[in-house]
Motif scaffolding. Structure first.
Motif, mmCIF file in Angstrom:
data_model
loop_
_atom_site.group_PDB
_atom_site.id
_atom_site.type_symbol
_atom_site.label_atom_id
_atom_site.label_comp_id
_atom_site.label_asym_id
_atom_site.label_seq_id
_atom_site.Cartn_x
_atom_site.Cartn_y
_atom_site.Cartn_z
ATOM 1 N N ALA A 86 -5.051 3.878 -9.038
ATOM 2 C CA ALA A 86 -5.583 3.485 -7.729
ATOM 3 C C ALA A 86 -4.626 3.877 -6.608
ATOM 4 O O ALA A 86 -5.041 4.345 -5.540
ATOM 5 N N GLU A 87 -3.336 3.692 -6.849
ATOM 6 C CA GLU A 87 -2.332 4.057 -5.845
ATOM 7 C C GLU A 87 -2.331 5.570 -5.627
ATOM 8 O O GLU A 87 -2.249 6.051 -4.484
ATOM 9 N N ASP A 89 -4.851 7.601 -6.137
ATOM 10 C CA ASP A 89 -6.101 7.969 -5.457
ATOM 11 C C ASP A 89 -5.989 7.737 -3.955
ATOM 12 O O ASP A 89 -6.447 8.569 -3.142
ATOM 13 N N GLN A 90 -5.389 6.622 -3.576
ATOM 14 C CA GLN A 90 -5.198 6.355 -2.148
ATOM 15 C C GLN A 90 -4.278 7.386 -1.510
ATOM 16 O O GLN A 90 -4.531 7.848 -0.390
ATOM 17 N N GLN A 91 -3.225 7.759 -2.234
ATOM 18 C CA GLN A 91 -2.296 8.751 -1.695
ATOM 19 C C GLN A 91 -2.971 10.110 -1.571
ATOM 20 O O GLN A 91 -2.757 10.837 -0.588
ATOM 21 N N SER A 92 -3.810 10.461 -2.550
ATOM 22 C CA SER A 92 -4.528 11.742 -2.478
ATOM 23 C C SER A 92 -5.477 11.763 -1.292
ATOM 24 O O SER A 92 -5.592 12.781 -0.588
ATOM 25 N N GLU A 93 -6.163 10.645 -1.071
ATOM 26 C CA GLU A 93 -7.071 10.564 0.077
ATOM 27 C C GLU A 93 -6.297 10.678 1.384
ATOM 28 O O GLU A 93 -6.744 11.343 2.338
ATOM 29 N N ARG A 94 -5.144 10.065 1.431
ATOM 30 C CA ARG A 94 -4.303 10.164 2.625
ATOM 31 C C ARG A 94 -3.845 11.599 2.841
ATOM 32 O O ARG A 94 -3.826 12.104 3.971
ATOM 33 N N SER A 142 -0.501 4.789 7.388
ATOM 34 C CA SER A 142 0.200 4.491 6.146
ATOM 35 C C SER A 142 -0.696 3.698 5.210
ATOM 36 O O SER A 142 -1.680 3.075 5.624
ATOM 37 N N LEU A 143 -0.325 3.717 3.926
ATOM 38 C CA LEU A 143 -1.070 2.936 2.944
ATOM 39 C C LEU A 143 -0.816 1.445 3.164
ATOM 40 O O LEU A 143 0.259 1.053 3.645
#
Length: 221
Positions: A86-87, A89-94, A142-143
């Motif tokens: 999940a982390e 995936d969020q970084q990839s989206e960012r 930022s995340l």
């Protein structure tokens, strides 16, 4: 896993062998900092690529092998480590939201290398590629922060991913032993003649105190 890795390693070595005849020594200034991917790499050691081999040759092989490890760890993470996935995936989206991504989609020979050359002393760059990439990154939010419990759980999953990466890396090193002779033969055929030619050219261009017979030349003659 063994058969799959064996096939992937063989394909990576074949791709590197096809590229190697196109390699040419770099004509720009070298960098002072060693490459963290190649310096002391057990992968290169297993492949029989010594530290005296030019870095461009090393990097082309080590990057291709790193891609295999990354894909294996990515599959393992997707199956077994939901919080880390999940982390990521969020970084990839960012990352996809960034307007400038100069380090992506590079050929293996350039992937992971510094984006800019070292500046000349007293002559700093007006702008750098890395600087522009940093500015683009700063524009993306930022995340969201994690709780202490989430951070602890995430660290545990990162540790498991690292252990799996080490496991895959050791297996790949054992597989590379079977390719050592072909790799070393290719270096002898395509790399060493170019390095020897460069050294010969350098020797001819340097002023030397020796005469043609190897003794000190007499300046009074």
């Amino acid at each position: 896993m063994a058969r799959s890795l064996e096939s992937q390693v063989a394909q990576a070595v074949e791709a590197w062998l096809r590229w190697l005849p196109r390699w040419q020594p770099a004509t720009h200034r070298g960098r002072s900092a060693p490459c963290r991917r190649c310096f002391g790499s057990p992968v290169l050691s297993a492949a029989g690529v010594g530290s005296d081999v030019p870095h461009g040759v090393q990097h082309g092989l080590s990057t291709r092998i790193k891609t295999i490890v990354d894909h294996a760890v990515s599959d393992y993470t997707a199956r077994n480590l939901p919080m880390l996935q999940a982390e990521l995936d969020q970084q990839s989206e960012r990352n996809r939201a960034r307007s400038y991504r100069p380090g992506e989609d590079l050929a293996p020979e350039y992937e992971g290398l510094p984006l800019d050359p070292d500046p000349l002393p007293g002559a700093p760059f007006l702008f750098t590629i890395e600087g522009m990439a940093t500015e683009a990154d700063a524009e993306v939010p930022s995340l969201p922060p994690l709780s202490a419990e989430a951070k602890a759980a995430l660290r545990q999953e990162v540790g498991l991913a690292d252990e799996y990466a080490n496991l895959v890396g050791r297996e790949i090193c054992s597989l590379l032993l079977g390719h050592r002779l072909r790799i070393q033969a290719a270096i002898v055929e395509y790399v060493e003649p170019q390095v020897e030619a460069m050294l010969a050219e350098l020797t001819e261009s340097l002023d030397t105190p020796f005469g043609p017979d190897g003794f000190f030349a007499d300046p009074g003659r």
